[in-house]
Design an enzyme around this catalytic site. Structure first.
Site, PDB file in Angstrom:
ATOM      1  N   THR A 202       0.829  -1.206   0.000  1.00  0.00           N
ATOM      2  CA  THR A 202       0.000   0.000   0.000  1.00  0.00           C
ATOM      3  C   THR A 202       0.863   1.255   0.000  1.00  0.00           C
ATOM      4  OG1 THR A 202      -1.687  -1.228   1.213  1.00  0.00           O
ATOM      5  CG2 THR A 202      -1.899   1.158   1.192  1.00  0.00           C
TER       6      THR A 202
ATOM      7  N   TYR B 172       5.462 -11.959   5.329  1.00  0.00           N
ATOM      8  CA  TYR B 172       4.230 -11.558   4.645  1.00  0.00           C
ATOM      9  C   TYR B 172       3.953 -12.568   3.536  1.00  0.00           C
ATOM     10  CZ  TYR B 172       0.949  -8.423   2.159  1.00  0.00           C
ATOM     11  OH  TYR B 172      -0.147  -7.866   1.542  1.00  0.00           O
TER      12      TYR B 172
ATOM     13  N   LYS C 298       2.062 -11.859   8.547  1.00  0.00           N
ATOM     14  CA  LYS C 298       0.912 -11.167   7.965  1.00  0.00           C
ATOM     15  C   LYS C 298       0.353 -12.091   6.904  1.00  0.00           C
ATOM     16  CE  LYS C 298      -0.576  -7.148   5.287  1.00  0.00           C
ATOM     17  NZ  LYS C 298      -0.163  -5.939   4.511  1.00  0.00           N
TER      18      LYS C 298
END
Length: 295
Positions: free
Chosen positions: A50, A138, A165
């Protein structure tokens, strides 16, 4: 019993602000971090997907981390994204983040190259060995093309490799990861409540740009045993969640449009190959946020 939350429970993978000419807007980025901390966040993640990390230089990543650290002070944890599809580049980013005082590193599976598990493990081992900073792995195969195997998770687990994550969404597999000693953070907003029900520590959100306090309330209600209230909040946020995820690369583009609608930013600039939301897309986003009582 509440699961351990080494970096807090409510975190957002925050956007990076850019000026109209494409430069990193450090004041705008600091404003985003301040907004998040003022709206229920225990921590923020910088330079993730992001945050448009693939479009940022090493020097820009350092400037972004400094600006966010200065903005949040000791009010929140700061996790620095150091993922790359080049191991040497990830090591450079990891060592830089450690020197700048990041509380943890977010290390994504190498993307595009599609290494086998031996390559994934080697990449992780070399980056982890380069610092003593805690690491959040992640796992997001929809973007990277590679899923981390349970065997790789088992072999890389160590004193500093402490959390995941997860954007895979396999809850039963996640339970196995918690049994290995990992703290699990939901990396996919529609799965947030489901992950909490399967022992997750918290969330690393995108919708949190607009709904930090509400998601925090959902987490706290669930952990207090008030699952009815938690479900009610989850349901109330569904229009916003769907609106934010309803366009390509929903993270950066929709987060910045949300921040513009909320008055945190005065633009929704992104770097190529992304393009900002169109006016029609912003209207649809606004409708979803209004339906969830976020505007």
């Amino acid at each position: 019993m509440t699961s351990p939350a080494p970096f807090g429970r409510m975190l957002t993978a925050m956007a990076t602000a850019f000026t109209d000419d494409g430069a990193v807007d450090l004041d705008g980025t600091a404003a985003i971090a301040h907004h998040l901390v003022e709206h229920g966040h225990d921590g923020v993640v910088v330079s993730g997907t992001t945050g448009e990390s693939p479009t940022c230089t090493v020097a820009e990543s350092a400037d972004i981390l400094r600006a966010v650290k200065d903005a949040v002070g000791d009010r929140a944890t700061v996790i620095a994204g150091v993922g790359s599809n080049a191991t040497a580049h990830s090591i450079e980013l990891a060592q830089q983040a450690e020197k700048l005082g990041a509380d943890a590193l977010l290390l994504v599976t190498p993307y595009y190259n599609k290494p086998g598990q031996a390559g994934v493990l080697q990449h992780f081992q070399q980056v982890v060995a380069a610092t003593s900073t805690p690491v959040v792995l992640y796992d997001v195969p929809a973007r990277t093309g590679t899923q981390i195997s349970l065997e790789t998770y088992q072999r890389i687990k160590g004193d500093t490799v402490v959390a995941v994550k997860d954007a895979v969404g396999d809850f039963a597999r996640g339970v196995e990861l918690t049994q290995m000693g990992y703290a699990i953070y939901s990396g996919d907003d529609p799965s947030n409540l489901g992950w909490l029900a399967h022992g997750a520590s918290g969330v690393i959100s995108v919708v949190g740009h607009a709904a930090g306090r509400q998601i925090r309330s959902m987490i706290e209600d669930f952990l207090d045993g008030n699952t009815v209230a938690a479900l009610r909040t989850y349901q109330r946020l569904l229009p916003a969640t769907k609106a934010m995820m309803g366009v390509p690369n929903y993270g950066a583009t929709t987060a910045k449009a949300c921040l513009q609608l909320l008055g945190v930013l005065d633009n929704r600039n992104v770097r190529g190959p992304l393009v900002p939301l169109t006016d029609d897309e912003v209207d649809a986003l606004r409708a979803g946020l209004e339906a969830s009582h976020l505007l």
